[in-house]
Design a protein around this motif. Structure first.
Motif, PDB file in Angstrom:
ATOM      1  N   LYS B 797      -4.497 -10.765   9.426  1.00  0.00           N
ATOM      2  CA  LYS B 797      -3.800  -9.576   8.931  1.00  0.00           C
ATOM      3  C   LYS B 797      -3.719  -9.598   7.419  1.00  0.00           C
ATOM      4  O   LYS B 797      -3.239 -10.567   6.834  1.00  0.00           O
ATOM      5  CB  LYS B 797      -2.399  -9.494   9.531  1.00  0.00           C
ATOM      6  CG  LYS B 797      -1.597  -8.280   9.034  1.00  0.00           C
ATOM      7  CD  LYS B 797      -0.382  -8.000   9.889  1.00  0.00           C
ATOM      8  CE  LYS B 797      -0.769  -7.299  11.176  1.00  0.00           C
ATOM      9  NZ  LYS B 797       0.391  -6.906  11.977  1.00  0.00           N
ATOM     10  N   GLU B 798      -4.216  -8.543   6.816  1.00  0.00           N
ATOM     11  CA  GLU B 798      -4.143  -8.404   5.364  1.00  0.00           C
ATOM     12  C   GLU B 798      -2.991  -7.469   5.030  1.00  0.00           C
ATOM     13  O   GLU B 798      -2.874  -6.383   5.610  1.00  0.00           O
ATOM     14  CB  GLU B 798      -5.456  -7.842   4.816  1.00  0.00           C
ATOM     15  CG  GLU B 798      -6.649  -8.761   5.059  1.00  0.00           C
ATOM     16  CD  GLU B 798      -7.947  -8.183   4.511  1.00  0.00           C
ATOM     17  OE1 GLU B 798      -7.911  -7.020   4.051  1.00  0.00           O
ATOM     18  OE2 GLU B 798      -8.968  -8.868   4.558  1.00  0.00           O
ATOM     19  N   VAL B 799      -2.145  -7.887   4.093  1.00  0.00           N
ATOM     20  CA  VAL B 799      -0.990  -7.077   3.699  1.00  0.00           C
ATOM     21  C   VAL B 799      -1.080  -6.825   2.193  1.00  0.00           C
ATOM     22  O   VAL B 799      -0.850  -7.751   1.391  1.00  0.00           O
ATOM     23  CB  VAL B 799       0.341  -7.799   4.036  1.00  0.00           C
ATOM     24  CG1 VAL B 799       1.521  -6.922   3.662  1.00  0.00           C
ATOM     25  CG2 VAL B 799       0.384  -8.177   5.499  1.00  0.00           C
ATOM     26  N   ASN B 800      -1.453  -5.625   1.810  1.00  0.00           N
ATOM     27  CA  ASN B 800      -1.521  -5.277   0.388  1.00  0.00           C
ATOM     28  C   ASN B 800      -0.092  -5.071  -0.120  1.00  0.00           C
ATOM     29  O   ASN B 800       0.676  -4.285   0.448  1.00  0.00           O
ATOM     30  CB  ASN B 800      -2.342  -4.003   0.196  1.00  0.00           C
ATOM     31  CG  ASN B 800      -2.721  -3.799  -1.258  1.00  0.00           C
ATOM     32  OD1 ASN B 800      -1.933  -4.102  -2.158  1.00  0.00           O
ATOM     33  ND2 ASN B 800      -3.929  -3.291  -1.492  1.00  0.00           N
ATOM     34  N   LEU B 801       0.255  -5.798  -1.182  1.00  0.00           N
ATOM     35  CA  LEU B 801       1.644  -5.746  -1.650  1.00  0.00           C
ATOM     36  C   LEU B 801       2.075  -4.330  -2.008  1.00  0.00           C
ATOM     37  O   LEU B 801       3.250  -3.986  -1.881  1.00  0.00           O
ATOM     38  CB  LEU B 801       1.837  -6.667  -2.863  1.00  0.00           C
ATOM     39  CG  LEU B 801       1.627  -8.163  -2.634  1.00  0.00           C
ATOM     40  CD1 LEU B 801       2.157  -8.942  -3.829  1.00  0.00           C
ATOM     41  CD2 LEU B 801       2.288  -8.652  -1.361  1.00  0.00           C
ATOM     42  N   LYS B 802       1.118  -3.515  -2.470  1.00  0.00           N
ATOM     43  CA  LYS B 802       1.520  -2.155  -2.879  1.00  0.00           C
ATOM     44  C   LYS B 802       1.895  -1.302  -1.666  1.00  0.00           C
ATOM     45  O   LYS B 802       2.480  -0.239  -1.831  1.00  0.00           O
ATOM     46  CB  LYS B 802       0.416  -1.483  -3.695  1.00  0.00           C
ATOM     47  CG  LYS B 802      -0.837  -1.117  -2.943  1.00  0.00           C
ATOM     48  CD  LYS B 802      -1.837  -0.514  -3.909  1.00  0.00           C
ATOM     49  CE  LYS B 802      -3.113  -0.098  -3.201  1.00  0.00           C
ATOM     50  NZ  LYS B 802      -4.144   0.373  -4.129  1.00  0.00           N
ATOM     51  N   ASP B 803       1.560  -1.796  -0.464  1.00  0.00           N
ATOM     52  CA  ASP B 803       1.923  -1.054   0.744  1.00  0.00           C
ATOM     53  C   ASP B 803       3.315  -1.431   1.260  1.00  0.00           C
ATOM     54  O   ASP B 803       3.850  -0.745   2.127  1.00  0.00           O
ATOM     55  CB  ASP B 803       0.900  -1.298   1.857  1.00  0.00           C
ATOM     56  CG  ASP B 803      -0.478  -0.769   1.485  1.00  0.00           C
ATOM     57  OD1 ASP B 803      -0.532   0.169   0.656  1.00  0.00           O
ATOM     58  OD2 ASP B 803      -1.476  -1.310   1.987  1.00  0.00           O
ATOM     59  N   ILE B 804       3.877  -2.536   0.806  1.00  0.00           N
ATOM     60  CA  ILE B 804       5.173  -2.964   1.345  1.00  0.00           C
ATOM     61  C   ILE B 804       6.266  -3.028   0.275  1.00  0.00           C
ATOM     62  O   ILE B 804       7.425  -3.221   0.599  1.00  0.00           O
ATOM     63  CB  ILE B 804       5.063  -4.327   2.056  1.00  0.00           C
ATOM     64  CG1 ILE B 804       4.525  -5.403   1.097  1.00  0.00           C
ATOM     65  CG2 ILE B 804       4.212  -4.227   3.308  1.00  0.00           C
ATOM     66  CD1 ILE B 804       4.551  -6.802   1.693  1.00  0.00           C
ATOM     67  N   PHE B 805       5.886  -2.879  -1.002  1.00  0.00           N
ATOM     68  CA  PHE B 805       6.888  -2.841  -2.076  1.00  0.00           C
ATOM     69  C   PHE B 805       6.771  -1.514  -2.815  1.00  0.00           C
ATOM     70  O   PHE B 805       5.674  -0.932  -2.888  1.00  0.00           O
ATOM     71  CB  PHE B 805       6.688  -4.001  -3.062  1.00  0.00           C
ATOM     72  CG  PHE B 805       7.031  -5.348  -2.482  1.00  0.00           C
ATOM     73  CD1 PHE B 805       8.352  -5.779  -2.385  1.00  0.00           C
ATOM     74  CD2 PHE B 805       6.027  -6.190  -2.009  1.00  0.00           C
ATOM     75  CE1 PHE B 805       8.657  -7.024  -1.843  1.00  0.00           C
ATOM     76  CE2 PHE B 805       6.319  -7.421  -1.467  1.00  0.00           C
ATOM     77  CZ  PHE B 805       7.643  -7.849  -1.372  1.00  0.00           C
ATOM     78  N   THR B 806       7.883  -1.093  -3.384  1.00  0.00           N
ATOM     79  CA  THR B 806       7.846   0.125  -4.181  1.00  0.00           C
ATOM     80  C   THR B 806       7.130  -0.159  -5.488  1.00  0.00           C
ATOM     81  O   THR B 806       6.970  -1.334  -5.889  1.00  0.00           O
ATOM     82  CB  THR B 806       9.260   0.626  -4.484  1.00  0.00           C
ATOM     83  OG1 THR B 806       9.902  -0.338  -5.341  1.00  0.00           O
ATOM     84  CG2 THR B 806      10.083   0.786  -3.211  1.00  0.00           C
ATOM     85  N   ALA B 807       6.724   0.881  -6.154  1.00  0.00           N
ATOM     86  CA  ALA B 807       6.033   0.720  -7.438  1.00  0.00           C
ATOM     87  C   ALA B 807       6.920   0.008  -8.435  1.00  0.00           C
ATOM     88  O   ALA B 807       6.466  -0.823  -9.241  1.00  0.00           O
ATOM     89  CB  ALA B 807       5.598   2.077  -7.968  1.00  0.00           C
TER      90      ALA B 807
END
Lengths: 137, 850
Positions: B797-807
């Motif tokens: 599973k790849e989790v792109n940080l920009k998908d789980i944290f706000t800008a």
């Protein structure tokens, strides 16, 4: 007729076996010898013979001599270092010679066995030897 | 002195019983110490005259780059070995073969005491061998053979005989120089009492004395016609009698028992040297303040003229400088030399010499970059023949990036350093200080504005400053008094797109670069070799192995303190065809780092592979352990792109003492089915290729998850390499040991359009839930909530940080912590949306539980 054939065979066999007992012999002997530390170490000897005086060379240096008379070892000499100088150790006593022949450092017994039987492999209590190379007339 | 006494007496008594007496005494071979291997004092000096040790002086005298000392420490220093293990056979052989050293000598400025000289003869003759006389059956010595050899050597030839006095596995060798034999004949049985005198090793190394030891034996000989034909030990000698006897006939070149660097010619040159000379070698400074020499660790100088040295101090580092001298007595006010410290303006600061310790020592703690000058000068000239030596012991931690190229035209180079407030013992710490230091041409300078403090888990960027002089670092390091820092150096090429990284390495003295690729025009292959010590020069011996396991050649590189050597293979080994070389082993007297660089001429691909130190080789599992996957595992398809990905592996059998390497593989698929295979590698052989070439029939690569490996014979070393043809990625991945939990801190990169992607690769056949992702800012404070990840069986599973944290959160994040369970591999991928750059950072597995 059968007797003559047997005689001829034995005669030829004698000639073949006695080939090494020549006036000049050069042998290469690979040995494995026990060290005081309990490991086996490989050695490569060169042996030259003139008139039953066998000279043993290790790393190009003469280290020992074995003198035979009528096929029997009558003297062994070993070159050792003692108090900063080289010295020949001489063995003439038959008991001392027999103990030396059992040893696994100098290939005395390997040469004798080869001379007597033509066999190239000799195993002693503390080493083993394999003769290779040429036997020159 | 030659002394031979021979006395034989035969008596015929009235009862018809024969009695006899025979005694022989030669000049006594010299007494000497047995140099137990538990102490290793010939190399360490401990227990004798400390530093400079016997072998250190020998190495310096004959310009041997410390090889004698290194060999002796490696082979004859066994702190946990058998207590009886020592050099008694070498001493005994030396004592009969050579004249006794009785005087101190000075050779080209190096002073050797009697103990040094006896020790060197002992080291040389440790490799001696000769006829080993044992019993007639090859077992323990029988009395008739013993008596025969005593008489052959002492009585008939005037030379001693060496005996191992202990019939057990222990070996205690003594030179016999005298015997007294008394016997009585009773029919065909001869009762014999034998007393032998030997020289002794129960002395101090410098002793020259006439002490001796006595051994008494009894035995019966069987006679035939008055001549002995066999014998048996009697009385106490039944259980305690000589095991074997011998005389040193020769010292065999290449004998593994003897130090190959100690030669007869060299030792003879030393014992023949004089004393009270004023000669010294060309390395002796004999200089002034203005011409002060860099202070070399381990250097041996002579107390004859003034010697000036200069050394630098760096911030956030500490080291102790010791001044050794063989003659200094503990708590003595009699100082062998003066040792004065000066500042850069030649102002006297303090004296190092006048302490109550045997050796003057001083600990320096650097707060900024500065220099000190040390003046060594004779005091009253009483010790002008003596030597002094510098010993430097570092405290604190240094993390080294061995190759920085901040001003390169093609590559954009940036460095991040992280503080992970968990020690190896899992103790949590609160904060840490560090200083970033750049090095160019052997000189160090600051890369930051002062000491930095980190209070929590975090990575922060280290500026690769171009100095006012236009200098930029050729390599860099982080100094810290408290912590070892994970440091990553990233390299980006914007042209055709490439990304690579180098991780801080641990310097070592024995390293293997497992793969030298065949030459392809499109590729280049380079090497980086670094001596990270500021004080000790390194002599690095590189051995090149061919594909058939033979040694092709050995090349020695001398690296000055702080020196880096970098270049293409042909620059390191001119005249050697790269195509002939399989792998390289680097062995050094001082810890160094070695790395390989692979690249393409268009900068499309670049990769760095660190050499693996011998303590990281994977050794065989115990024979009684049955099962699969016992040693390490190799994950498969880490970029999750089976269509364009490729996976390769390198295995090397590096150990001189191992006959072969046997690897058992278990190929595990995502339905938990598996296929097994094995690989046999001969000594010094290599296997390299893509996994498709290694796999047995039945492996479905579209479903392959991992390869579990059990090492059955070895050790083995190597690495796993993966890449993606479409992304120009090529990265080496270490073999992963098995662990219970992994706790990893990774840098978050937010530049050049890069996204940081956290990856969890579940290698288990069941789901794993709630694996946490923690994010931290530059001060180690957590950013946002803890995120949780659920994984299906065998899911990557790849989790792109920009998908789980706000800008807003993302702009503050500099690091993430991934905490995983057994068989779940945490790593990160850096990738830009246009796929110009792509890189994988493997886990360190330095934290968590095994």
């Amino acid at each position: 007729m059968q007797l003559n054939k047997t005689f001829l065979f034995l005669f030829l066999l004698t000639v073949i076996v006695s080939v090494p007992v020549s006036a000049k012999t050069a042998l290469t002997i690979k040995g494995k010898s026990l060290t005081p530390d309990g490991t086996m170490i490989s050695l490569r000897w060169q042996v030259r013979e003139v008139n039953q005086l066998y000279r043993f060379f290790l790393f190009g240096r003469e280290k020992a001599q074995m003198l035979l008379k009528n096929g029997k070892v009558i003297k062994i000499r070993r070159l050792v270092r003692f108090q900063g100088k080289e010295k020949w150790v001489v063995l003439k006593d038959p008991l001392q010679i027999s103990v030396e022949l059992r040893s696994g450092f100098y290939p005395f017994s390997a040469v004798l066995k080869y001379r007597k039987t033509g066999e190239r492999h000799t195993k002693t209590a503390t080493g083993s030897f394999e003769l290779s190379g040429s036997v020159d007339e | 002195m030659k002394k031979i006494t021979l006395f034989t007496l035969l008596i015929l008594s009235s009862s018809g019983v024969f009695a006899g007496h025979e005694e022989v005494t030669l000049a006594k071979p010299w007494n000497g110490y047995w140099w137990p291997m538990s102490e290793g004092m010939l190399a360490t000096g401990k227990g004798y005259r400390d530093h400079p040790s016997t072998t250190e002086k020998y190495d310096a005298r004959f310009n041997l780059d410390g090889k004698t000392t290194h060999w002796e420490l490696l082979h004859h220093h066994k702190p946990d070995g058998a207590a009886w293990n020592g050099h008694c056979n070498g001493w005994s052989a030396a004592a009969v073969s050579e004249a006794e050293p009785t005087e101190t000598v000075n050779s080209k400025g190096y002073t050797f005491y009697v103990g040094d000289l006896k020790g060197l003869w002992t080291m040389y003759y440790q490799g001696a061998t000769g006829t080993i006389f044992r019993g007639t059956d090859g077992g323990s010595l029988d009395p008739l053979t013993f008596q025969t050899e005593l008489q052959a050597n002492l009585r008939d030839n005037g030379i001693p005989l060496l005996m191992d006095s202990d019939p057990t596995e222990e070996v205690w060798t003594w030179p016999i120089y005298s015997y007294t034999m008394d016997w009585t004949d009773d029919g065909d049985i001869r009762h014999v009492t034998l007393t032998v005198l030997t020289s002794t090793d129960g002395v101090m190394p410098d002793d020259v004395n006439s002490n001796y030891k006595t051994f008494s034996y009894t035995y019966d000989l069987t006679l035939s016609n008055g001549e002995p034909i066999s014998g048996v030990w009697t009385g106490d000698s039944l259980t305690y009698h000589p095991d074997f006897c011998w005389y040193p006939e020769t010292v065999i070149p290449g004998n593994p028992d003897g130090n190959p660097y100690v030669t007869h010619d060299n030792v003879l040159a030393l014992v023949s040297a004089g004393y009270n000379t004023t000669e010294d070698d060309s390395a002796e400074p004999d200089n002034s303040f203005s011409a002060a020499s860099p202070l070399p660790g381990g250097f041996i100088g002579r107390i004859l003229n003034d010697d000036w040295y200069v050394f630098s101090m760096e911030p956030e580092e500490s080291f102790t400088l010791s001044l050794y001298c063989n003659s200094r007595l503990s708590n003595s006010s009699n100082h062998p030399f003066e040792a004065e410290l000066y500042d850069e303006n030649e102002n006297y600061l303090e004296d190092m010499g006048y302490t109550i310790y045997r050796y003057p020592l001083k600990t320096f703690t650097g707060t900024d970059f500065s220099r000190r000058f040390l003046k060594i000068s004779p005091e009253n000239n009483n010790f002008y023949n003596e030597n002094y030596q510098f010993g430097i012991e570092k405290a604190g931690y240094t993390s080294v990036i061995s190759h920085t190229i901040p001003d390169d035209a093609y590559w954009d180079n940036f460095v991040v350093a992280g503080f992970w407030p968990v020690s190896d013992g899992n103790t949590v710490r609160n904060d840490s200080d560090f200083r970033a230091v750049g090095v160019r041409d052997g000189n160090s300078f600051s890369l930051d504005n002062g000491t930095e403090t980190i209070t929590g888990p975090s990575f922060r960027e280290i500026p690769l400053v171009v100095t006012a002089k236009g200098e930029s670092p050729q390599w860099m390091k982080l100094n810290s008094m408290t912590d070892n820092y994970p440091v990553y150096s990233f390299y980006l090429s914007g042209g055709d797109g490439s990304m690579s990284f180098m991780k801080a390495e641990n310097p070592a003295t024995d390293l293997v670069l497992s793969h030298v690729p065949v030459e392809v025009d499109y590729w280049w292959y380079g090497i980086v070799l670094l001596n990270p010590s500021r004080f000790y020069p390194a002599a690095v011996e590189a051995t090149l192995y061919g594909s058939d396991g033979t040694e092709l050649s050995t090349v020695t590189f001398h690296l000055n303190p702080y020196e880096k050597k970098v270049g293409l293979f042909e620059g390191f080994f001119p005249g050697v065809s790269q195509a002939d070389v399989s792998y390289i082993r680097f062995q050094s007297n001082e810890p160094v780092t070695a790395s390989a660089l692979y690249g393409t001429l268009n900068h499309k691909e670049l990769s760095y592979v660190p050499a693996v130190s011998s303590d990281k080789w994977v050794f065989p599992v115990p024979a009684d352990q049955v099962g699969d996957e016992l040693s390490f595992f190799i994950p498969y398809n880490l970029l999750n792109d089976a269509a364009n990905g490729w996976n390769g592996v390198v295995f090397v059998a590096p150990d001189d003492d191992a006959v072969s390497v046997t690897l058992n593989f278990k190929w595990v698929m995502d339905d938990n089915s598996s296929v097994t295979s094995s690989l046999l590698l001969g000594k010094h052989r290599k296997w390299v290729g893509v996994l498709e070439d290694l796999a047995p029939a039945g492996v479905d690569f579209s479903h392959l998850v991992r390869i579990g490996v059990t090492v059955r014979s070895g050790p083995v070393t190597g690495f796993y390499m993966t890449g993606d043809h479409s992304k120009g990625t090529l990265v080496s991945f270490p073999f992963l040991k098995y662990y219970q939990t992994a706790d990893e801190l990774f840098p978050v990169i937010q530049r050049d359009g890069l996204d940081t992607i956290a990856v969890f690769y579940n290698q288990k056949p069941y789901a794993v839930n709630e694996l946490p992702i923690f994010a931290y800012d530059v001060n180690g404070q957590q950013v946002g909530d803890t995120k949780r990840v659920n994984l299906n069986a065998f899911e990557l599973k790849e989790v792109n940080l920009k998908d789980i944290f706000t800008a807003d959160e993302l702009s503050k994040i500099t690091s993430i912590e991934l905490y995983t369970d057994t068989f779940v591999i945490p790593y990160v991928i850096y990738e830009d949306p246009d796929e110009v750059y792509c890189e994988i950072i493997p886990p360190t597995l330095a934290h968590g539980t095994e």
